[in-house]
Write a protein that holds these residues in place. Structure first.
Motif, short mmCIF file in Angstrom:
data_model
loop_
_atom_site.label_atom_id
_atom_site.label_comp_id
_atom_site.label_asym_id
_atom_site.label_seq_id
_atom_site.Cartn_x
_atom_site.Cartn_y
_atom_site.Cartn_z
N GLN A 50 16.74 70.99 68.48
CA GLN A 50 17.51 70.71 67.26
C GLN A 50 18.89 70.16 67.61
OE1 GLN A 50 17.84 73.37 64.01
NE2 GLN A 50 15.71 74.03 64.13
N GLU A 61 18.64 66.53 68.34
CA GLU A 61 18.41 65.79 67.09
C GLU A 61 19.70 65.64 66.30
OE1 GLU A 61 15.96 66.78 63.10
OE2 GLU A 61 14.86 67.10 64.97
N VAL A 62 20.43 66.74 66.15
CA VAL A 62 21.68 66.69 65.38
C VAL A 62 22.72 65.84 66.10
CG1 VAL A 62 23.61 68.08 64.51
CG2 VAL A 62 21.25 68.84 64.14
N GLN A 107 22.18 63.26 67.96
CA GLN A 107 21.81 61.86 67.69
C GLN A 107 22.23 61.45 66.28
OE1 GLN A 107 20.71 59.47 69.74
NE2 GLN A 107 20.95 60.99 71.35
N GLU A 108 22.02 62.35 65.32
CA GLU A 108 22.42 62.05 63.94
C GLU A 108 23.92 61.80 63.87
OE1 GLU A 108 21.10 65.33 61.56
OE2 GLU A 108 18.98 64.90 61.90
N VAL A 109 24.70 62.61 64.59
CA VAL A 109 26.16 62.46 64.59
C VAL A 109 26.54 61.11 65.18
CG1 VAL A 109 28.31 63.33 65.61
CG2 VAL A 109 26.63 64.93 64.67
N VAL A 159 24.76 58.38 65.33
CA VAL A 159 24.38 57.33 64.38
C VAL A 159 25.42 57.26 63.27
CG1 VAL A 159 22.68 56.70 62.62
CG2 VAL A 159 21.91 57.39 64.89
N GLU A 160 25.89 58.44 62.85
CA GLU A 160 26.93 58.45 61.81
C GLU A 160 28.22 57.81 62.32
OE1 GLU A 160 29.17 61.59 58.80
OE2 GLU A 160 27.55 62.31 60.09
N ARG A 169 27.90 68.53 60.70
CA ARG A 169 26.46 68.27 60.72
C ARG A 169 25.70 69.48 61.27
NH1 ARG A 169 23.06 63.59 59.68
NH2 ARG A 169 25.06 62.66 59.17
N ARG A 171 23.04 71.94 59.27
CA ARG A 171 21.68 72.22 59.75
C ARG A 171 21.43 73.73 59.74
NH1 ARG A 171 17.54 69.71 62.81
NH2 ARG A 171 18.41 67.84 61.86
#
Length: 197
Positions: free
Chosen positions: A59, A62-63, A65-67, A69-70, A96, A100
């Motif tokens: 997780q 994943e988070v 990577q999301e950050v 991308v943001e 983020r 989660r």
């Protein structure tokens, strides 16, 4: 000849790499190479912070990577007057990761409530007791319709747990008579109670 003079001077080689703030400006303009440098600079810190909050490595990746991308999508919103670029990115990462955790907790709570709702069956003790009392009364009334030998045989066998032979001995009656009377008594009880066999 001095060694420094022998090597040709490359101005690009002496240039100081741009700082994170300048890189974010370039990312805001869509510069993918600048984003690669930003990624290399901040991804370890982002992952470390997220991992401390989430604890789960998958997780956390994943988070993180999301950050990142943001960061790519919202680099134009970075405002140097509000703080350092590192602080801005870490704030994004912290938010983020906390989101989660809250999402996972809410999901877990929903599942627990659903599981509890499925296992709890509505139960009305008063209604249950009233039904049991009525059924006992009905059985008593039906027992009263039996002959004395039938009633005694049925009571001893069902409520006392005695076998045919023990019932015959207790009632001082022949075994065949007790079996017949008990069979007849059960048939009358069945008819009286409306039970289908």
């Amino acid at each position: 000849m001095d060694r420094a003079e022998a090597v040709p001077h490359d101005a690009a080689h002496d240039a100081v790499p741009p700082g994170l703030e300048e890189l974010l400006r370039q990312v805001a303009r869509g510069d993918e190479q600048a984003f690669g440098q930003v990624y290399d600079l901040i991804s370890p810190s982002v992952y470390g912070l997220v991992r401390r909050i989430l604890r789960d490595p998958a997780q956390s990746e994943e988070v993180a990577q999301e950050v990142l991308v943001e960061v790519w999508r919202s680099a134009c919103r970075y405002d140097s007057r509000r703080g350092s670029p590192q602080a801005w990115v870490m704030t994004l990462a912290h938010r983020r990761a906390v989101d989660r955790v809250r999402s996972e907790q809410a999901s877990s709570d929903r599942e627990a409530r659903a599981a509890a709702a499925d296992t709890k069956r509505p139960y009305d003790e008063v209604a249950e007791e009233a039904t049991n009392r009525l059924e006992r009364e009905r059985v008593r009334r039906c027992l009263d319709t039996l002959t004395e030998l039938q009633e005694q045989s049925v009571r001893l066998a069902f409520y006392g747990g005695y076998s045919y032979r023990e019932v015959a001995k207790l009632l001082s009656a022949p075994l065949g008579t007790v079996k017949t009377r008990m069979r007849d008594g059960l048939i009358r009880l069945r008819d009286c109670l409306g039970v289908e066999w």
